[in-house]
Design a protein around this motif. Structure first.
Motif, short mmCIF file in Angstrom:
data_model
loop_
_atom_site.label_atom_id
_atom_site.label_comp_id
_atom_site.label_asym_id
_atom_site.label_seq_id
_atom_site.Cartn_x
_atom_site.Cartn_y
_atom_site.Cartn_z
N GLU A 208 0.81 -1.22 0.00
CA GLU A 208 0.00 0.00 0.00
C GLU A 208 0.84 1.27 0.00
OE1 GLU A 208 -4.08 1.67 1.95
OE2 GLU A 208 -2.80 0.48 3.24
N ASN A 209 1.82 1.35 0.90
CA ASN A 209 2.67 2.53 0.94
C ASN A 209 3.40 2.74 -0.38
OD1 ASN A 209 2.38 4.05 3.23
ND2 ASN A 209 4.08 3.14 4.33
N HIS B 16 1.01 3.79 -3.55
CA HIS B 16 0.48 5.16 -3.54
C HIS B 16 1.57 6.21 -3.37
CE1 HIS B 16 -3.54 3.78 -3.96
NE2 HIS B 16 -3.55 3.12 -2.83
N ASN C 172 3.13 10.93 1.12
CA ASN C 172 2.71 9.86 2.02
C ASN C 172 1.19 9.66 1.94
OD1 ASN C 172 2.34 8.07 4.14
ND2 ASN C 172 2.66 9.60 5.73
N LEU D 153 -0.69 7.79 3.83
CA LEU D 153 -1.33 7.42 5.10
C LEU D 153 -1.22 8.57 6.09
CD1 LEU D 153 0.03 3.77 5.39
CD2 LEU D 153 -2.11 4.57 4.36
N ILE E 299 -1.55 3.77 12.56
CA ILE E 299 -2.60 2.79 12.85
C ILE E 299 -3.30 3.19 14.13
CG2 ILE E 299 -3.08 0.36 13.31
CD1 ILE E 299 -0.38 -0.22 11.91
N CYS F 165 7.09 0.71 10.59
CA CYS F 165 6.59 -0.02 9.41
C CYS F 165 7.60 -1.02 8.87
CB CYS F 165 6.22 0.99 8.33
SG CYS F 165 5.65 0.23 6.79
N SER G 195 -11.38 8.61 1.20
CA SER G 195 -11.00 7.87 2.40
C SER G 195 -10.32 8.80 3.39
CB SER G 195 -10.04 6.73 2.03
OG SER G 195 -9.50 6.11 3.19
N ARG H 84 -8.51 7.36 5.72
CA ARG H 84 -7.40 6.52 6.16
C ARG H 84 -6.26 6.47 5.17
NH1 ARG H 84 -5.23 1.66 5.70
NH2 ARG H 84 -6.50 1.20 3.87
N SER H 85 -6.55 6.56 3.86
CA SER H 85 -5.52 6.40 2.84
C SER H 85 -5.82 7.31 1.66
CB SER H 85 -5.46 4.94 2.39
OG SER H 85 -4.53 4.77 1.35
N HIS H 86 -4.88 8.17 1.33
CA HIS H 86 -5.06 9.13 0.24
C HIS H 86 -4.22 8.70 -0.96
CE1 HIS H 86 -7.36 11.56 2.88
NE2 HIS H 86 -6.35 12.01 3.59
#
Length: 383
Positions: free
Chosen positions: A236-237, A240, A274, A276, A280, A329, A367, A369-371
């Motif tokens: 994911e990181n 994006h 980034n 995120l 978390i 991470c 979202s 949570r995640s762009h």
């Protein structure tokens, strides 16, 4: 009475929104109505990222939070545990993504990047979605190779990875693709665990099985969950981050200078790109005071990485975009390697690349949570 802030879902206003939260700890509301506490200052976030009074384990949530409703084989994972249990599993997973393993990881990235770019058309003016053509397959195939996923499954792996990182919460079809992708990955990893017990290879799954058999510490579900988390942590990181950086460069007047100074410019680019905005989510395991506010055991606390990294009080200290402490991470080094391989290489191979749509037409996931971008349409060789 504590004023409540509503957390937005727009990628375009994310930095300004998070910067505005610095100062006192504040009460906030997530889309859907869940109440949370938000902490945004660099010093406060850096401290709380490693504070044992805040737990990742959802069993501490007092509001009934159940996470992402993953299958049982995936639900108990490193993103949902702390303490000795977390340490026991992380010590097996960590070396594969550490800088000590940089050589093999770098080689896998280089091979994959070369193959993915070779598959792109050398010329022509058709629109290409770089998200699905480059940004998804590179990290997905790198992690797949390290885990020992056979080559004949790589097409399905790319499809599953795409479904995971482009999910649209408002689309029923997208949700169905996500469920199917998680189901396929779970079944695939379970099958691989079974086959590698009798026919091990030079891969992570085989190594984990061997280590678990010696120490009798890893269950079948833990092995499957660990493999799934490795895919997620490395995916994911990186996906994006790459697409967000490329989009920023394609809309910048200083792209050539930025790329020429890549070793020194990459850090600030990655922070701005980034995907995120928050660490978390964490849950208070005891009553505590944050700032001047009493936080009850079981309350949800969100630590904003955007707010921390853009805080003037940071004063040159390390970025917190990958976290800090025991939950730093696992995929951070892999993301670094993928970004360094993909972004400069795109502009070397295709120096005339440009967006196929106006910057204002780029669509981001809705979202909090995640762009990340939904697609990244480009012309590699404009007319």
């Amino acid at each position: 009475m504590v004023e409540t802030t509503v957390i937005g879902t727009s990628a375009r206003t994310r930095w300004d929104e998070h910067a505005a939260w610095r100062g006192p700890v504040r009460r906030a509301e997530l889309p859907g109505g869940q109440q949370v506490w938000v902490v945004a200052g660099y010093d406060e976030v850096a401290t709380l990222l490693a504070d044992p009074r805040l737990s990742l384990d959802k069993k501490h949530a007092s509001d009934g939070y159940t996470g992402f409703a993953l299958p049982p084989a995936l639900d108990r994972n490193l993103l949902n545990m702390d303490g000795d249990e977390h340490h026991r599993i992380r010590k097996l997973a960590g070396p594969a993504f550490s800088r000590r393993s940089s050589g093999s990881l770098r080689a896998a990235v280089a091979r994959t990047v070369a193959a993915v770019f070779a598959a792109l058309p050398e010329s022509g003016s058709e629109t290409i979605d770089l998200l699905t053509a480059v940004c998804v397959p590179v990290p997905a195939l790198v992690i797949g190779e390290l885990l020992g996923i056979p080559a004949h499954l790589h097409t399905r792996l790319r499809e599953a990875a795409t479904a995971m990182v482009t999910v649209d919460a408002a689309s029923k079809a997208s949700g169905q693709r996500l469920v199917a992708a998680i189901g396929w990955l779970t079944a695939t990893f379970a099958t691989l665990v079974e086959s590698k017990r009798t026919d091990p290879g030079d891969d992570l799954l085989s190594g984990w099985i061997h280590a678990g058999d010696i120490e009798e510490t890893l269950t079948e579900d833990e092995l499957v969950s660990l493999a799934f988390l490795m895919m997620l942590a490395g995916l994911e990181n990186a996906v994006h981050m790459c697409s967000n950086i490329i989009a920023a460069l394609l809309t910048s007047d200083d792209a050539a200078a930025t790329l020429a100074a890549w070793p020194t410019s990459r850090g600030s680019l990655m922070e701005r790109a980034n995907p995120l905005p928050f660490a978390i989510r964490r849950f208070a395991v005891t009553d505590l005071i944050l700032g001047e506010h009493p936080v009850s055991a079981g309350d949800t606390v969100l630590l904003t990485l955007f707010g921390a990294d853009s805080d003037p009080a940071r004063n040159g200290r390390p970025s917190l975009m990958f976290g800090r402490g025991p939950h730093y991470c696992l995929g951070a080094h892999a993301t670094d390697l993928v970004v360094d391989a993909v972004v400069p290489q795109l502009f070397v191979r295709h120096p005339r690349v440009q967006l196929a749509v106006a910057e204002s037409a780029l669509e981001y996931r809705t979202s909090w949570r995640s762009h990340g971008l939904v697609t990244l349409p480009v012309l590699l060789t404009p007319r």
